[in-house]
Design an enzyme around this catalytic site. Structure first.
Site, PDB file in Angstrom:
ATOM      1  N   CYS A   1      -2.701  -2.357   5.425  1.00 44.27           N
ATOM      2  CA  CYS A   1      -2.671  -2.286   3.956  1.00 44.27           C
ATOM      3  C   CYS A   1      -2.535  -3.677   3.340  1.00 44.27           C
ATOM      4  CB  CYS A   1      -1.551  -1.372   3.490  1.00 44.27           C
ATOM      5  SG  CYS A   1       0.040  -1.761   4.219  1.00 44.27           S
TER       6      CYS A   1
ATOM      7  N   THR B   1      -5.167   5.077  -1.664  1.00 50.70           N
ATOM      8  CA  THR B   1      -4.807   5.156  -3.083  1.00 50.70           C
ATOM      9  C   THR B   1      -5.290   6.484  -3.666  1.00 50.70           C
ATOM     10  OG1 THR B   1      -4.759   2.770  -3.358  1.00 50.70           O
ATOM     11  CG2 THR B   1      -5.197   4.049  -5.335  1.00 50.70           C
TER      12      THR B   1
ATOM     13  N   GLU C   1       3.053   4.234  -0.700  1.00 51.52           N
ATOM     14  CA  GLU C   1       2.590   2.931  -0.212  1.00 51.52           C
ATOM     15  C   GLU C   1       1.086   3.067  -0.018  1.00 51.52           C
ATOM     16  OE1 GLU C   1       4.311   0.375  -0.104  1.00 51.52           O
ATOM     17  OE2 GLU C   1       6.357   1.144  -0.041  1.00 51.52           O
TER      18      GLU C   1
ATOM     19  N   GLY D   1      -0.859   5.762   2.718  1.00 54.90           N
ATOM     20  CA  GLY D   1      -2.257   6.068   2.975  1.00 54.90           C
ATOM     21  C   GLY D   1      -3.132   5.543   1.860  1.00 54.90           C
TER      22      GLY D   1
ATOM     23  N   GLU E   1     -11.155  -1.728  -1.054  1.00 58.93           N
ATOM     24  CA  GLU E   1     -10.496  -1.895   0.241  1.00 58.93           C
ATOM     25  C   GLU E   1     -11.474  -1.457   1.340  1.00 58.93           C
ATOM     26  OE1 GLU E   1      -7.142   0.811   1.367  1.00 58.93           O
ATOM     27  OE2 GLU E   1      -6.135  -1.066   1.852  1.00 58.93           O
TER      28      GLU E   1
ATOM     29  N   LYS F   1       4.668  14.468   8.938  1.00 61.02           N
ATOM     30  CA  LYS F   1       3.315  14.802   9.379  1.00 61.02           C
ATOM     31  C   LYS F   1       2.542  13.521   9.676  1.00 61.02           C
ATOM     32  CE  LYS F   1      -0.611  15.535   7.429  1.00 61.02           C
ATOM     33  NZ  LYS F   1      -1.429  14.884   8.470  1.00 61.02           N
TER      34      LYS F   1
ATOM     35  N   ILE G   1      -5.614   9.494  -2.194  1.00 61.56           N
ATOM     36  CA  ILE G   1      -4.729  10.620  -1.853  1.00 61.56           C
ATOM     37  C   ILE G   1      -3.338  10.399  -2.453  1.00 61.56           C
ATOM     38  CG2 ILE G   1      -3.685  11.944   0.043  1.00 61.56           C
ATOM     39  CD1 ILE G   1      -6.688  12.423  -0.236  1.00 61.56           C
ATOM     40  N   GLY G   2      -2.918   9.148  -2.548  1.00 63.04           N
ATOM     41  CA  GLY G   2      -1.625   8.852  -3.168  1.00 63.04           C
ATOM     42  C   GLY G   2      -1.576   9.345  -4.605  1.00 63.04           C
TER      43      GLY G   2
HETATM   44  P1  NAI Z   1      -5.744   9.336   3.824  1.00 64.45           P
HETATM   45  O1  NAI Z   1      -4.974   8.799   2.679  1.00 64.45           O
HETATM   46  O2  NAI Z   1      -6.664  10.483   3.570  1.00 64.45           O
HETATM   47  O3  NAI Z   1      -4.721   9.814   4.991  1.00 64.45           O
HETATM   48  C1  NAI Z   1      -3.403   9.363   5.156  1.00 64.45           C
HETATM   49  C2  NAI Z   1      -2.473  10.540   5.428  1.00 64.45           C
HETATM   50  O4  NAI Z   1      -2.526  11.434   4.335  1.00 64.45           O
HETATM   51  C3  NAI Z   1      -2.850  11.370   6.660  1.00 64.45           C
HETATM   52  O5  NAI Z   1      -1.672  11.813   7.303  1.00 64.45           O
HETATM   53  C4  NAI Z   1      -3.561  12.567   6.051  1.00 64.45           C
HETATM   54  O6  NAI Z   1      -3.480  13.707   6.859  1.00 64.45           O
HETATM   55  C5  NAI Z   1      -2.797  12.759   4.769  1.00 64.45           C
HETATM   56  N1  NAI Z   1      -3.540  13.452   3.697  1.00 64.45           N
HETATM   57  C6  NAI Z   1      -4.865  13.406   3.441  1.00 64.45           C
HETATM   58  N2  NAI Z   1      -5.175  14.180   2.394  1.00 64.45           N
HETATM   59  C7  NAI Z   1      -4.017  14.739   1.969  1.00 64.45           C
HETATM   60  C8  NAI Z   1      -3.673  15.645   0.914  1.00 64.45           C
HETATM   61  N3  NAI Z   1      -4.590  16.126   0.083  1.00 64.45           N
HETATM   62  N4  NAI Z   1      -2.376  15.997   0.761  1.00 64.45           N
HETATM   63  C9  NAI Z   1      -1.432  15.527   1.582  1.00 64.45           C
HETATM   64  N5  NAI Z   1      -1.696  14.681   2.598  1.00 64.45           N
HETATM   65  C10 NAI Z   1      -2.965  14.280   2.786  1.00 64.45           C
HETATM   66  O7  NAI Z   1      -6.526   8.127   4.488  1.00 64.45           O
HETATM   67  P2  NAI Z   1      -7.836   8.179   5.425  1.00 64.45           P
HETATM   68  O8  NAI Z   1      -8.795   9.201   4.890  1.00 64.45           O
HETATM   69  O9  NAI Z   1      -7.396   8.318   6.818  1.00 64.45           O
HETATM   70  O10 NAI Z   1      -8.422   6.722   5.216  1.00 64.45           O
HETATM   71  C11 NAI Z   1      -9.217   6.430   4.076  1.00 64.45           C
HETATM   72  C12 NAI Z   1      -8.937   5.046   3.568  1.00 64.45           C
HETATM   73  O11 NAI Z   1      -7.589   4.998   3.121  1.00 64.45           O
HETATM   74  C13 NAI Z   1      -9.044   3.919   4.571  1.00 64.45           C
HETATM   75  O12 NAI Z   1     -10.346   3.468   4.718  1.00 64.45           O
HETATM   76  C14 NAI Z   1      -8.166   2.882   3.940  1.00 64.45           C
HETATM   77  O13 NAI Z   1      -8.886   2.187   2.942  1.00 64.45           O
HETATM   78  C15 NAI Z   1      -7.080   3.689   3.274  1.00 64.45           C
HETATM   79  N6  NAI Z   1      -5.851   3.751   4.086  1.00 64.45           N
HETATM   80  C16 NAI Z   1      -4.799   2.963   3.737  1.00 64.45           C
HETATM   81  C17 NAI Z   1      -3.664   2.937   4.514  1.00 64.45           C
HETATM   82  C18 NAI Z   1      -2.493   2.082   4.158  1.00 64.45           C
HETATM   83  O14 NAI Z   1      -1.724   1.710   5.039  1.00 64.45           O
HETATM   84  N7  NAI Z   1      -2.279   1.764   2.907  1.00 64.45           N
HETATM   85  C19 NAI Z   1      -3.563   3.713   5.753  1.00 64.45           C
HETATM   86  C20 NAI Z   1      -4.702   4.558   6.008  1.00 64.45           C
HETATM   87  C21 NAI Z   1      -5.801   4.546   5.199  1.00 64.45           C
HETATM   88 MG    MG Z   2      -8.734  10.951   3.748  1.00 68.07          MG
END
Ligand code: NAI
Ligand code: MG
Length: 504
Positions: free
Chosen positions: A310, A256, A276, A254, A408, A201, A258-259
């Site tokens: 990241c 931390t 990650e 993504g 971050e 996804k 949501i992780g």
């Molecule tokens: P996010 O962690 O919400 O989204 C990343 C992925 O997780 C997307 O595919 C999203 O659809 C999915 N997701 C979101 N909620 C979920 C859930 N409850 N269950 C399963 N999958 C879920 O990140 P977001 O909201 O786009 O960005 C927020 C912050 O996260 C950014 O400002 C940044 O600080 C950080 N981030 C870090 C990344 C990295 O490479 N470590 C990449 C993207 C964001």
């Molecule tokens: Mg989010």
């Protein structure tokens, strides 16, 4: 201070190939077919360089997710992938890598339109990174074998024992928007090499290249159902995937936040999890380095991909004896990183990915100013015809407890601080809940290795930043993640071990 105010921030025209990809009917890739969603909801594709809606894709329903998982489950259980001769799997993965290469220009453009990164950067970094990762992992398909192992407690010759390495099964892979295709390939390549089947996804901000990847997967000869690609929102489709009883492993990149949520949810059925997550990576400049090298080098560490990385070097620590010169050279280097539209061939840094991310980053800059930080350069947004542009920003006069130092930001914003000695800077660098990466700039070998040992991070860079290689394990200490991707560890993370003990 905005040095290049006369640049017109307006998106360039799209190619015919890109227009065709944007015009496609919103569908999901399930069981080797393009299928309609069972629902009617769609998510808009917004070009961050203009802020305009340019396409739409499916927001998958629970039924869609279940269909995709069922397809992956069948494809795993009947052995159509895992039981193939390993060389057949390796060959198809190399073919997929070649197909990525054959479509490199279109994929780079789609990534630029979807994410906002300069097309030139996508062409130079993201797409070659995908191809390299796919070729590297393809090789593991034929090299992950069964190992003979002698028991210690049984008389020799009375037992035959061996350890089988088997694919875990069905992997749900959830990726973010900052390197959309690279993250997708980084996830599917080791899973497929190990013999797993996949439901991928992509992020709701950036699904264009994942959908094109599905076309190439179909063309590569990889059997139907082995890779299923479904688009949709995280809290619905993503969450459904993580909870699904037929999913054996979840791999996520993504935030931390949501992780942690995913790890908790996956615990209910003890799914294997790889995470990650975020970072707040320190970059340390020792006094022996030429500031004309360290300035641009550490600027690149934060401004590449508009800081949406990241491993971004978001905390700069320069020795007090060189701090002013390093800062001067760093500020000068921001000229190179002035934001441009993603299809502008002269651009090195694009807009941020979304309105949400723009507001988040500008909010952090305001918060830093209110808390007493000073803006050495940037701190604002350039005039543009729509789009989410933020100027490269350096904050100084910061204190260790400020949010801009601790959290971050995920944008083109660095906090710069002075330090006195190695022990002090190691303490400061480690004073964070994250531990993804760190950079050290020095030619002093002894200081380099001492610091490399002291810093709590999964990757340490010396005199460079952001260099990633498929053969080297990548992942985080502390709240930056769980497990490692890439290298042998990365593919083994998609396997289980089985000891077979036979009395002769
Ligand atoms: P996010 O962690 O919400 O989204 C990343 C992925 O997780 C997307 O595919 C999203 O659809 C999915 N997701 C979101 N909620 C979920 C859930 N409850 N269950 C399963 N999958 C879920 O990140 P977001 O909201 O786009 O960005 C927020 C912050 O996260 C950014 O400002 C940044 O600080 C950080 N981030 C870090 C990344 C990295 O490479 N470590 C990449 C993207 C964001
Ligand atoms: Mg989010």
């Amino acid at each position: 201070m905005n040095q290049m105010t006369n640049v017109k921030l307006e998106q360039f025209p799209y190619s015919e190939a890109a227009k065709k990809a944007l015009a496609r009917k919103p569908q999901l890739f399930i069981d080797g077919q393009w299928v309609d969603s069972t629902g009617g909801a769609a998510i808009e594709v917004i070009d961050p360089s203009s802020g305009k809606v340019v396409s739409r894709f499916v927001d998958a329903t629970n039924d869609d997710v279940d269909r995709a998982v069922a397809a992956a489950r069948r494809a795993f259980d009947d052995g159509r992938w895992s039981d193939l001769p390993p060389i057949a799997r390796e060959t198809m993965l190399h073919k997929l890598a070649d197909l990525l290469g054959a479509h490199a220009d279109e994929l780079a453009e789609l990534e630029a339109i979807d994410n906002g990164k300069p097309k030139g950067m996508a062409a130079a970094i993201d797409i070659p990174g995908c191809i390299g990762m796919m070729h590297y992992m393809a090789g593991w398909a034929t090299k992950l074998g069964t190992e003979a192992s002698e028991p210690m407690a049984m008389p020799r010759g009375t037992f035959h024992t061996y350890v089988r390495r088997e694919p875990i099964g069905v992997a749900a892979q959830i990726v973010p928007w900052n390197f959309p295709l690279l993250m997708a390939v980084l996830k599917i390549a080791p899973a497929l090499a190990a013999g797993c089947t996949v439901i991928l996804k992509p992020a709701e901000q950036t699904s264009l290249t994942a959908l094109r990847l599905a076309d190439l997967i179909a063309e590569s000869g990889i059997p139907a159902g082995v890779v299923n690609i479904i688009t949709g929102n995280g809290h619905t489709a993503g969450d459904r995937l993580v909870r699904h009883p037929d999913v054996d492993k979840v791999a996520f990149t993504g935030s931390t936040e949501i992780g942690k949520l995913i790890n908790k949810t996956a615990t209910d059925s003890l799914k294997r999890v790889t995470l990650e997550l975020g970072g707040k990576s320190p970059v340390i400049v020792l006094p022996d380095v030429d500031p004309r090298v360290a300035g641009p080098g550490t600027a690149q560490a934060i401004f590449f991909n508009s800081g949406q990385v990241c491993v971004a070097g978001s905390r700069l620590y320069a020795h007090k004896s060189v701090f002013d010169q390093v800062l001067e050279n760093f500020v000068e280097a921001t000229n190179f990183w002035q934001p441009r539209a993603s299809l502008d061939p002269a651009g090195h840094m694009g807009p941020l990915v979304s309105d949400e991310q723009f507001n988040r980053v500008m909010g952090y800059i305001e918060d830093g100013k209110k808390a007493g930080a000073s803006v050495a350069v940037g701190g604002d947004s350039p005039a543009s015809e729509g789009g989410y542009y933020v100027n490269p920003t350096v904050l100084v006069d910061v204190k260790p407890d400020m949010r801009v130092v601790r959290e971050e930001i995920f944008g083109p914003v660095v906090v710069a601080q002075r330090f006195d000695d190695l022990d002090e800077v190691a303490r400061q660098a480690n004073d964070t809940r994250f531990g993804l990466a760190a950079g050290i700039w020095t030619k002093d070998l002894s200081a380099m290795h001492k610091l490399a040992a002291k810093l709590k991070a999964g990757t340490i860079w010396g005199n460079c930043h952001g260099v990633i290689d498929p053969a080297l394990p990548f992942g985080g200490y502390k709240e930056s993640g769980l497990g490692r991707e890439q290298g042998r560890e990365g593919v083994e993370a998609y396997t289980e071990l089985k000891s077979v003990i036979i009395q002769l």
